[in-house]
Design an enzyme around this catalytic site. Structure first.
Site, PDB file in Angstrom:
ATOM      1  N   MET A 298      41.305   2.665  -7.236  1.00 15.06           N
ATOM      2  CA  MET A 298      42.324   2.346  -6.447  1.00 15.06           C
ATOM      3  C   MET A 298      43.405   1.271  -7.193  1.00 15.06           C
ATOM      4  SD  MET A 298      41.862   2.780  -2.558  1.00 15.06           S
ATOM      5  CE  MET A 298      40.001   1.422  -3.270  1.00 15.06           C
TER       6      MET A 298
ATOM      7  N   CYS B  16      45.467  11.658  -9.572  1.00 21.01           N
ATOM      8  CA  CYS B  16      46.190  10.855  -9.257  1.00 21.01           C
ATOM      9  C   CYS B  16      47.366  11.416  -8.808  1.00 21.01           C
ATOM     10  CB  CYS B  16      46.635   9.332 -10.282  1.00 21.01           C
ATOM     11  SG  CYS B  16      48.475   8.760 -10.214  1.00 21.01           S
TER      12      CYS B  16
ATOM     13  N   HIS C 257      37.944  14.301  -4.378  1.00 21.61           N
ATOM     14  CA  HIS C 257      39.068  13.894  -3.285  1.00 21.61           C
ATOM     15  C   HIS C 257      39.681  15.508  -2.346  1.00 21.61           C
ATOM     16  CE1 HIS C 257      42.917  12.133  -1.417  1.00 21.61           C
ATOM     17  NE2 HIS C 257      42.072  12.298  -0.958  1.00 21.61           N
TER      18      HIS C 257
HETATM   19  C1  LIG Z   1      46.744   2.663  -3.606  1.00 20.41           C
HETATM   20  C2  LIG Z   1      46.079   3.212  -4.060  1.00 20.41           C
HETATM   21  C3  LIG Z   1      45.797   3.801  -5.754  1.00 20.41           C
HETATM   22  C4  LIG Z   1      45.192   4.778  -5.784  1.00 20.41           C
HETATM   23  N1  LIG Z   1      44.760   4.320  -7.455  1.00 20.41           N
HETATM   24  C5  LIG Z   1      44.178   5.681  -7.617  1.00 20.41           C
HETATM   25  C6  LIG Z   1      43.011   5.114  -9.619  1.00 20.41           C
HETATM   26  O1  LIG Z   1      44.309   4.381  -9.852  1.00 20.41           O
HETATM   27  N2  LIG Z   1      42.897   6.453  -9.388  1.00 20.41           N
HETATM   28  C7  LIG Z   1      42.416   7.401  -9.199  1.00 20.41           C
HETATM   29  O2  LIG Z   1      41.452   8.059  -9.891  1.00 20.41           O
HETATM   30  N3  LIG Z   1      42.793   7.797  -7.911  1.00 20.41           N
HETATM   31  C8  LIG Z   1      43.627   6.566  -7.065  1.00 20.41           C
HETATM   32  N4  LIG Z   1      43.715   6.701  -5.218  1.00 20.41           N
HETATM   33  C9  LIG Z   1      43.461   7.845  -4.747  1.00 20.41           C
HETATM   34  C10 LIG Z   1      41.925   7.135  -4.171  1.00 20.41           C
HETATM   35  O3  LIG Z   1      40.688   6.755  -5.658  1.00 20.41           O
HETATM   36  C11 LIG Z   1      41.228   8.108  -3.463  1.00 20.41           C
HETATM   37  O4  LIG Z   1      40.816   9.089  -4.142  1.00 20.41           O
HETATM   38  C12 LIG Z   1      42.125   8.361  -2.264  1.00 20.41           C
HETATM   39  O5  LIG Z   1      42.560   7.105  -1.615  1.00 20.41           O
HETATM   40  C13 LIG Z   1      41.364   9.252  -0.836  1.00 20.41           C
HETATM   41  O6  LIG Z   1      40.066   8.536  -1.026  1.00 20.41           O
HETATM   42  P1  LIG Z   1      39.951   7.418   0.772  1.00 20.41           P
HETATM   43  O7  LIG Z   1      40.526   8.861   1.746  1.00 20.41           O
HETATM   44  O8  LIG Z   1      38.780   6.878   0.730  1.00 20.41           O
HETATM   45  O9  LIG Z   1      40.775   6.243   0.412  1.00 20.41           O
HETATM   46  C14 LIG Z   1      44.405   5.698  -5.493  1.00 20.41           C
HETATM   47  C15 LIG Z   1      44.550   5.497  -3.531  1.00 20.41           C
HETATM   48  C16 LIG Z   1      45.531   4.550  -3.324  1.00 20.41           C
HETATM   49  C17 LIG Z   1      45.387   4.699  -2.000  1.00 20.41           C
END
Ligand SMILES: Cc1cc2nc3c(=O)[nH]c(=O)nc-3n(C[C@H](O)[C@H](O)[C@H](O)COP(=O)(O)O)c2cc1C
Length: 326
Positions: A18, A101, A170
């Site tokens: 993230m 992303c 995701h």
């Molecule tokens: C603040 C934020 C930053 C993120 N940055 C990235 C990133 O740099 N690379 C990536 O592959 N996913 C990124 N994501 C997506 C997360 O890795 C993840 O796929 C998404 O939050 C869903 O998972 P969760 O419901 O457990 O949060 C980001 C998500 C958030 C909320």
């Protein structure tokens, strides 16, 4: 046990990358609590930008425990190959490619999940990166670019075909952004159609969610993102739940306070005074959100720009919150 190339992980629980969150202090903390892998925040594939202050904090830290996974984002195969190579030179043990992303552009070029529309380009990027490095390459992506275009199974098969060693999905499409709920049917389909390890991601908040998703998708691992905000011990709780079948309580308020203070100190040390205080606010906010509904604590803590005062204010707040909980 979940293996990525030659790395056998200690558990099947991973911290999601993230940007702006999973810096070295947070990755280290989550790993201490049982996240078996914690991928870095994404780095632009344009290595000429890596000298910037922001990127310097994103490249792998030599003191970080193995395996160190570094994520790169870009849209040009040759540039991605160079970035992968540079990541390994900087100490990456695993290179992770970001096709998840939802932002339209990374550095003014289509990147992240926007790439999923172009399966030929997806193959070219994955192939170029796998060929460029002699470490395992992983891919993180979404279920497709829109609900009517869920091509995750095809993308996963391309990934397996070119030598990607594990994939994390995701359960949303690019068009979903973060709206609605993740779905796990597509992830289940992917798992049925490839032989490489598959890791499920999206909206895993509790041990019961985790158990349901593992059971439904049969994936090899689970990746948690936002659920770790303000509670890095969730990895320990999930691990205990899988071991014992019992829902463990979170650590007591004293232990949590010690963790919070140590985390803030680590942020200050890593970024220095000014940036450290700013970055710490985000995490302090998340910790407090999970401990109290009173916004007054945050207002007092956020008004200071000095690291020592910030620590002292958090210490005071946690002391009062602890008293109210006994
Ligand atoms: C603040 C934020 C930053 C993120 N940055 C990235 C990133 O740099 N690379 C990536 O592959 N996913 C990124 N994501 C997506 C997360 O890795 C993840 O796929 C998404 O939050 C869903 O998972 P969760 O419901 O457990 O949060 C980001 C998500 C958030 C909320």
């Amino acid at each position: 046990m979940l293996s990525i190339g030659s790395y056998t992980l200690d558990s099947n629980l991973l911290l999601a990358p993230m940007a702006g969150v999973t810096d070295y202090p947070f990755r280290r903390l989550c790993r201490q609590y049982g996240a078996a892998l914690a991928t870095s925040e994404m780095l632009s594939a344009d290595v000429s930008l890596w000298g910037s202050k922001k990127s310097r904090t994103r490249i792998p830290q030599q003191q970080e425990a193995a395996p160190r996974s570094v994520q790169i984002a870009g849209s040009e195969p040759q540039q991605m190959a160079e970035a992968a190579h540079a990541s390994v030179q900087q100490g990456a043990h695993i290179v992770d490619i970001n096709m998840g992303c939802p932002a339209k552009k990374v550095c003014n070029k289509a990147a992240g999940s926007a790439l999923l529309r172009d399966e030929v380009l997806v193959r070219d990027i994955l192939q170029a990166v796998v060929t460029a490095v002699n470490v395992p390459v992983t891919l993180k992506f979404r279920t497709g670019w829109s609900v009517s275009n869920r091509n995750a199974v095809t993308v996963a098969q391309i990934a397996e075909d070119v030598g990607i060693q594990a994939i994390a999905i995701h359960g949303r499409t690019r068009a979903d952004a973060y709206r609605g709920y993740a779905e796990y049917e597509t992830i289940r389909q992917v798992k049925m159609n490839v032989g490489i390890p598959v890791i499920a991601n999206g909206d895993i908040q509790t041990p019961l969610d985790a158990a349901f998703i593992l059971d439904y998708t049969h994936t090899d691992g689970l990746m948690l993102g936002r659920a770790a905000w303000g509670q890095p011990w969730i990895f320990w709780q999930l691990g205990e739940f899988f071991k014992t079948g019992e829902l463990p309580a979170q650590p007591d308020v004293y232990t949590r306070s010690q963790v919070v203070l140590a985390h803030i100190r680590a942020i200050h040390d890593f970024y220095g005074e000014e940036t450290g205080v700013r970055v710490a606010r985000k995490h302090i906010g998340w910790y407090l959100d999970r401990m109290t509904s009173d916004p007054g604590y945050k207002q007092r803590i956020f008004s200071t720009t000095c690291s020592n005062n910030q620590l002292a204010a958090v210490n005071d707040a946690l002391g009062i919150i602890a008293l109210t909980q006994y």
